[in-house]
Design a protein around this motif. Structure first.
Motif, PDB file in Angstrom:
ATOM      1  N   ALA A 431       0.744  -1.232  -0.054  1.00  0.00           N
ATOM      2  CA  ALA A 431      -0.077   0.108  -0.022  1.00  0.00           C
ATOM      3  C   ALA A 431       0.949   1.365   0.005  1.00  0.00           C
ATOM      4  O   ALA A 431       0.549   2.353  -0.636  1.00  0.00           O
ATOM      5  N   ILE A 432       1.853   1.372   0.607  1.00  0.00           N
ATOM      6  CA  ILE A 432       2.724   2.396   0.774  1.00  0.00           C
ATOM      7  C   ILE A 432       3.484   2.477  -0.588  1.00  0.00           C
ATOM      8  O   ILE A 432       3.641   3.671  -1.249  1.00  0.00           O
ATOM      9  N   GLU A 433       3.876   1.529  -1.144  1.00  0.00           N
ATOM     10  CA  GLU A 433       4.417   1.541  -2.659  1.00  0.00           C
ATOM     11  C   GLU A 433       3.693   2.105  -3.477  1.00  0.00           C
ATOM     12  O   GLU A 433       4.057   2.869  -4.396  1.00  0.00           O
ATOM     13  N   GLU A 434       2.399   1.657  -3.723  1.00  0.00           N
ATOM     14  CA  GLU A 434       1.344   2.147  -4.232  1.00  0.00           C
ATOM     15  C   GLU A 434       1.134   3.586  -4.033  1.00  0.00           C
ATOM     16  O   GLU A 434       0.806   4.353  -5.197  1.00  0.00           O
ATOM     17  N   TRP A 435       1.048   4.047  -3.042  1.00  0.00           N
ATOM     18  CA  TRP A 435       0.856   5.422  -2.792  1.00  0.00           C
ATOM     19  C   TRP A 435       2.048   6.274  -3.476  1.00  0.00           C
ATOM     20  O   TRP A 435       1.961   7.341  -4.105  1.00  0.00           O
ATOM     21  N   ASP A 440      -2.173   7.850  -4.853  1.00  0.00           N
ATOM     22  CA  ASP A 440      -3.513   7.399  -4.318  1.00  0.00           C
ATOM     23  C   ASP A 440      -3.559   7.068  -2.950  1.00  0.00           C
ATOM     24  O   ASP A 440      -2.967   6.146  -2.609  1.00  0.00           O
ATOM     25  N   THR A 441      -4.152   7.866  -2.117  1.00  0.00           N
ATOM     26  CA  THR A 441      -4.073   7.452  -0.630  1.00  0.00           C
ATOM     27  C   THR A 441      -5.301   6.632  -0.103  1.00  0.00           C
ATOM     28  O   THR A 441      -5.042   6.148   0.906  1.00  0.00           O
ATOM     29  N   GLU A 442      -6.105   5.958  -1.066  1.00  0.00           N
ATOM     30  CA  GLU A 442      -7.247   5.061  -0.632  1.00  0.00           C
ATOM     31  C   GLU A 442      -6.524   3.914  -0.268  1.00  0.00           C
ATOM     32  O   GLU A 442      -7.132   3.465   0.882  1.00  0.00           O
ATOM     33  N   LEU A 484      -1.099   7.739  13.857  1.00  0.00           N
ATOM     34  CA  LEU A 484      -0.314   8.814  13.383  1.00  0.00           C
ATOM     35  C   LEU A 484      -0.120   8.841  11.864  1.00  0.00           C
ATOM     36  O   LEU A 484      -0.143   9.858  11.335  1.00  0.00           O
ATOM     37  N   GLY A 485      -0.030   7.577  11.314  1.00  0.00           N
ATOM     38  CA  GLY A 485      -0.005   7.709   9.861  1.00  0.00           C
ATOM     39  C   GLY A 485      -1.041   8.068   9.174  1.00  0.00           C
ATOM     40  O   GLY A 485      -1.066   8.744   8.029  1.00  0.00           O
ATOM     41  N   LEU A 486      -2.609   7.830   9.696  1.00  0.00           N
ATOM     42  CA  LEU A 486      -3.543   8.457   9.253  1.00  0.00           C
ATOM     43  C   LEU A 486      -3.568   9.693   9.392  1.00  0.00           C
ATOM     44  O   LEU A 486      -4.121  10.734   8.642  1.00  0.00           O
ATOM     45  N   GLU A 487      -3.204  10.404  10.599  1.00  0.00           N
ATOM     46  CA  GLU A 487      -3.176  11.860  10.695  1.00  0.00           C
ATOM     47  C   GLU A 487      -1.905  12.513   9.556  1.00  0.00           C
ATOM     48  O   GLU A 487      -2.256  13.349   9.220  1.00  0.00           O
ATOM     49  N   LEU A 488      -0.937  11.722   9.416  1.00  0.00           N
ATOM     50  CA  LEU A 488      -0.235  12.289   8.391  1.00  0.00           C
ATOM     51  C   LEU A 488      -0.687  12.339   6.994  1.00  0.00           C
ATOM     52  O   LEU A 488      -0.645  13.420   6.118  1.00  0.00           O
ATOM     53  N   LEU A 489      -1.752  11.284   6.583  1.00  0.00           N
ATOM     54  CA  LEU A 489      -2.245  11.410   5.281  1.00  0.00           C
ATOM     55  C   LEU A 489      -3.433  12.559   5.322  1.00  0.00           C
ATOM     56  O   LEU A 489      -3.412  13.039   4.213  1.00  0.00           O
TER      57      LEU A 489
END
Length: 534
Positions: A431-435, A440-442, A484-489
């Protein structure tokens, strides 16, 4: 039914018959302990009858089990085999009924077990008792008591156990015997012992004699993780090498044990225990050590991701006997920030048939270790049919129940890595590599959200208090780092990045818990993203 271990030959009918216990259990004299798992269900009047017979034509741990209408019949090569037949029956029982079935079963490897040999805080006494029950129920038959940080095992090996400690040790021995487990008391004198001093030998055997009186017949002499040269002038005057000293000590102890009990067994863990037999020490130890003494080995490395039959053959040639494997998985004392929750792989039937025994060295977390240990029990009993994924699911179910399987497996999938034990990257990595490729953040948001809610979902499904206590540091870390990752997004999407805030929270999480989940991918992504966009 989730068999663990999987029986060798099995025929099961879809028809199930009501079962709540036996009206009568008929067995050979002296087999009361062997049938205890069945008799513990209580007497059901007008119910079933179980017949246990000794069949001398069967191997010692082999058994045949037949369940018919109102009748259970077991032919067993020994009381231990009958005990295993009972546990197979209990795995088929759903609490209300039994299927009509036929089983013919026997192990791949004669000695299958656990070595509590890690550094760090030893297991609590209650955890050891639960572990011995777990081992017996899953057909593991040898337990080596060797906690590195038990002072009376290593640093204070000369000193007798205080009465309270000795009483607990005796209780462990008794519980092992109830579960048909060979209890191995290990002692590690190599840091300070003067091998050539007769008085030192008398101190060693005095310590062992006290444990013998508890009913122990098998002992481990551990000279691992010590200096690789003789440390005392007196020893250098007597012995030509470290291997010479260790072989002489082992031989003397072997004689001493055999004089007192002809069935005794001595197991030695050498100083050079991870190799393919190349070190001169290994070859000399194998040459000088008498036959009948077992020699331990961790494979080609301290933590061996794979042990091949070629590896085993080379070590066998060096030590002149089959090796007793001390298998350093899922042990995590070298990286206590991580859990290792996957099935055992990298050992197959071609390797196992070349071994005398294999004992897994678990994690400091006894309950969490039972997932990997369950797969060991499966592999070592029936290596020919071993399927890591099937075994993994079965081990999880035996620990937490069928309903909790999906969420517990999901947690285990985030805890599979150490610097010595590698698996494919976690799902969050893709998912990180795809972003990173598409922006695409979804997919990444979905993966982080699922991880952030996983601890809550796990706590809702798991009822074992001891297991949850062990997992809590990793559950907390997963929850906090995912949020925290969601907050960064959110900040990236709103184009309102506040790197100082994110870094402060990241450091606070790290300082509060050293636990690592998902192989550290989320932390690395947060740091790399801040460096790129800040």
């Amino acid at each position: 039914m989730r068999w663990l271990p999987l029986p060798r030959e099995l025929t099961v009918s879809e028809e199930r018959l009501p079962f709540a216990g036996c009206h009568a259990i008929k067995h050979p004299a002296g087999w009361e302990g062997a049938v205890r798992p069945l008799s513990a269900l209580g007497e059901a009047f007008g119910g079933w009858t179980a017949f246990f017979e000794h069949d001398a034509s069967l191997a010692p741990e082999a058994y045949r089990l037949q369940i018919e209408n109102g009748r259970i019949r077991v032919q067993a090569g020994s009381p231990r085999a009958a005990f295993y037949a009972c546990h197979t029956l209990l795995q088929a029982w759903d609490g209300k009924s039994l299927p009509i079935l036929s089983v013919a079963d026997a192990p791949t490897l004669a000695w299958r077990g656990v070595v509590e040999g890690f550094y760090g805080v030893p297991w609590k006494h209650a955890a050891r008792l639960r572990m011995l029950d777990f081992m017996g129920a899953h057909k593991m038959n040898i337990y080596l008591y060797a906690p590195k940080d038990d002072p009376y095992h290593r640093d204070r090996w000369r000193d007798p156990y205080p009465p309270e400690e000795a009483e607990r040790l005796h209780e462990l021995v008794q519980r092992a015997q109830q579960n048909f487990i060979e209890f191995v008391f290990c002692i590690s004198p190599g840091l300070s012992m003067v091998y050539s001093d007769p008085e030192e030998f008398q101190r060693l055997v005095a310590k062992i004699e006290a444990v013998q009186a508890m009913g122990v017949r098998t002992f481990g002499l551990l000279v691992d993780d010590i200096p690789e040269e003789l440390q005392h002038e007196a020893d250098r005057a007597v012995y030509s090498s470290l291997a010479h000293a260790h072989a002489d000590l082992a031989n003397r102890l072997h004689h001493w044990l055999k004089e007192r009990d002809s069935t005794s067994w001595l197991i030695v863990c050498p100083t050079f225990y991870h190799n393919r037999g190349e070190p001169p020490y290994v070859k000399e130890l194998g040459e000088r050590t008498e036959r009948g003494i077992s020699i331990m080995w961790t494979g080609p490395k301290v933590v061996s991701r794979e042990i091949t039959h070629e590896d085993a053959e080379l070590f066998t040639l060096a030590i002149r006997r089959k090796p007793f494997v001390w298998d350093n998985y899922p042990v995590n004392d070298y990286e206590p920030s991580r859990l290792l929750m996957g099935p055992i792989t990298g050992r197959d039937v071609e390797t196992l048939v070349r071994l005398e025994a294999l004992a897994s060295n678990p994690m400091n977390q006894a309950e969490a270790s039972k997932i990997a240990l369950g797969t060991y029990a499966d592999l070592l009993w029936n290596a020919e049919a071993y399927d890591p994924q099937r075994s993994w699911d079965a081990a999880i179910v035996h620990l937490v129940g069928e309903e909790a399987l999906p969420v517990m497996r999901e947690f285990c999938q985030q805890n599979l890595w150490s610097r010595h034990w590698k698996e494919a990257p976690p799902e969050i990595a893709s998912a990180i590599e795809e972003w990173q490729k598409s922006g695409d953040t979804e997919p990444l948001r979905s993966a982080l959200t699922r991880l952030a809610t996983l601890p809550r979902r796990l706590r809702q499904h798991i009822t074992q208090t001891e297991l949850l206590e062990e997992l809590e540091p990793w559950l907390w870390r997963m929850e906090q780092i995912s949020k925290l990752g969601l907050e960064l997004l959110d900040q990236l999407e709103e184009e309102a990045l506040r790197p100082a805030r994110i870094l402060t929270e990241l450091e606070a999480i790290r300082n509060a818990s050293e636990a690592i989940v998902c192989d550290g991918w989320i932390e690395r992504w947060i740091r790399e993203t801040l460096e790129e966009f800040a």
